[in-house]
Design a protein around this motif. Structure first.
Motif, mmCIF file in Angstrom:
data_model
loop_
_atom_site.group_PDB
_atom_site.id
_atom_site.type_symbol
_atom_site.label_atom_id
_atom_site.label_comp_id
_atom_site.label_asym_id
_atom_site.label_seq_id
_atom_site.Cartn_x
_atom_site.Cartn_y
_atom_site.Cartn_z
ATOM 1 N N TRP A 3 -38.356 -39.529 3.974
ATOM 2 C CA TRP A 3 -37.205 -38.989 3.703
ATOM 3 C C TRP A 3 -36.743 -38.540 2.213
ATOM 4 N N PHE A 4 -35.825 -37.843 1.968
ATOM 5 C CA PHE A 4 -35.448 -37.339 0.772
ATOM 6 C C PHE A 4 -34.046 -37.621 0.309
ATOM 7 N N TYR A 16 -23.240 -32.626 -5.030
ATOM 8 C CA TYR A 16 -23.366 -33.205 -3.746
ATOM 9 C C TYR A 16 -24.418 -33.816 -3.555
ATOM 10 N N THR A 17 -24.467 -35.078 -3.008
ATOM 11 C CA THR A 17 -25.680 -36.131 -2.778
ATOM 12 C C THR A 17 -25.682 -36.324 -1.435
ATOM 13 N N GLY A 18 -26.943 -36.161 -0.922
ATOM 14 C CA GLY A 18 -27.172 -36.380 0.399
ATOM 15 C C GLY A 18 -28.740 -36.772 0.757
ATOM 16 N N ILE A 19 -29.068 -37.080 2.082
ATOM 17 C CA ILE A 19 -30.242 -37.351 2.586
ATOM 18 C C ILE A 19 -30.778 -36.475 3.635
ATOM 19 N N ARG A 26 -31.822 -28.742 5.464
ATOM 20 C CA ARG A 26 -30.425 -29.144 5.153
ATOM 21 C C ARG A 26 -29.586 -28.348 4.173
ATOM 22 N N PHE A 27 -30.366 -27.886 3.235
ATOM 23 C CA PHE A 27 -29.826 -27.040 2.150
ATOM 24 C C PHE A 27 -29.006 -25.541 3.033
ATOM 25 N N THR A 28 -29.958 -25.104 3.730
ATOM 26 C CA THR A 28 -29.580 -24.015 4.509
ATOM 27 C C THR A 28 -28.655 -24.126 5.583
ATOM 28 N N ALA A 29 -28.348 -25.287 6.215
ATOM 29 C CA ALA A 29 -27.030 -25.817 6.925
ATOM 30 C C ALA A 29 -26.084 -25.827 6.200
ATOM 31 N N HIS A 30 -26.147 -26.543 4.887
ATOM 32 C CA HIS A 30 -25.063 -26.651 4.024
ATOM 33 C C HIS A 30 -24.430 -25.170 3.791
ATOM 34 N N ALA A 31 -25.424 -24.273 3.234
ATOM 35 C CA ALA A 31 -25.096 -22.933 2.832
ATOM 36 C C ALA A 31 -24.216 -21.965 3.969
ATOM 37 N N SER A 32 -24.805 -22.273 5.144
ATOM 38 C CA SER A 32 -24.244 -21.522 6.252
ATOM 39 C C SER A 32 -22.914 -22.212 6.785
ATOM 40 N N GLY A 33 -22.596 -23.319 6.291
ATOM 41 C CA GLY A 33 -21.075 -23.828 6.630
ATOM 42 C C GLY A 33 -21.257 -24.856 7.641
ATOM 43 N N LYS A 34 -22.475 -25.325 7.935
ATOM 44 C CA LYS A 34 -22.764 -26.274 8.985
ATOM 45 C C LYS A 34 -23.345 -27.534 8.596
ATOM 46 N N GLY A 35 -23.110 -27.686 7.198
ATOM 47 C CA GLY A 35 -23.415 -28.917 6.497
ATOM 48 C C GLY A 35 -22.232 -29.803 6.379
ATOM 49 N N LEU A 45 -24.491 -23.988 -4.137
ATOM 50 C CA LEU A 45 -25.392 -22.910 -4.864
ATOM 51 C C LEU A 45 -26.737 -23.168 -4.759
ATOM 52 N N ARG A 46 -27.552 -24.157 -5.050
ATOM 53 C CA ARG A 46 -29.015 -24.747 -5.183
ATOM 54 C C ARG A 46 -28.891 -26.110 -5.131
ATOM 55 N N VAL A 47 -30.266 -26.485 -4.865
ATOM 56 C CA VAL A 47 -30.749 -27.781 -4.766
ATOM 57 C C VAL A 47 -31.200 -28.147 -6.511
ATOM 58 N N LEU A 48 -30.527 -29.263 -7.042
ATOM 59 C CA LEU A 48 -30.965 -29.265 -8.296
ATOM 60 C C LEU A 48 -32.339 -30.434 -8.466
#
Length: 97
Positions: A3-4, A16-19, A26-35, A45-48
């Protein structure tokens, strides 16, 4: 299965912090409004940074610890000035080795 824990920068400058098991998906889901609701309200904007952990329970514990940090402390973690292991209780950090 690993897991990450991941940190995303949002358009308003917040973090934002998540796993997840697949950070890119998961980033794609966030970016598309489904996160998460948080990222729906702020444009991700991006995963840091992302950190691999042994399993879900370890990821959940790490997520809890990181969410307790200030934005400045999270940015130190992202920059590598602080390690994820330094945030975990001694017994949890040694279990992951």
């Amino acid at each position: 299965m690993p897991w990450f824990l991941y940190l995303i920068e949002c358009a308003d400058g917040s973090l934002y912090t998540g796993i997840a098991t697949d950070v890119e998906a998961r980033f794609t889901a966030h970016a598309s409004g489904k996160g998460a609701r948080y990222t729906r309200a702020r444009k991700p904007l991006r995963v840091l940074a992302s950190f691999e952990l042994a399993g879900r329970s370890e990821a959940l514990r790490a997520e809890y610890r990181v969410k307790q940090l200030t934005a400045l402390q999270k940015r130190a973690l992202i920059a590598g000035e602080r390690t994820l292991e330094s945030l975990l209780p001694r017994s949890e950090a040694s279990e992951e080795e």
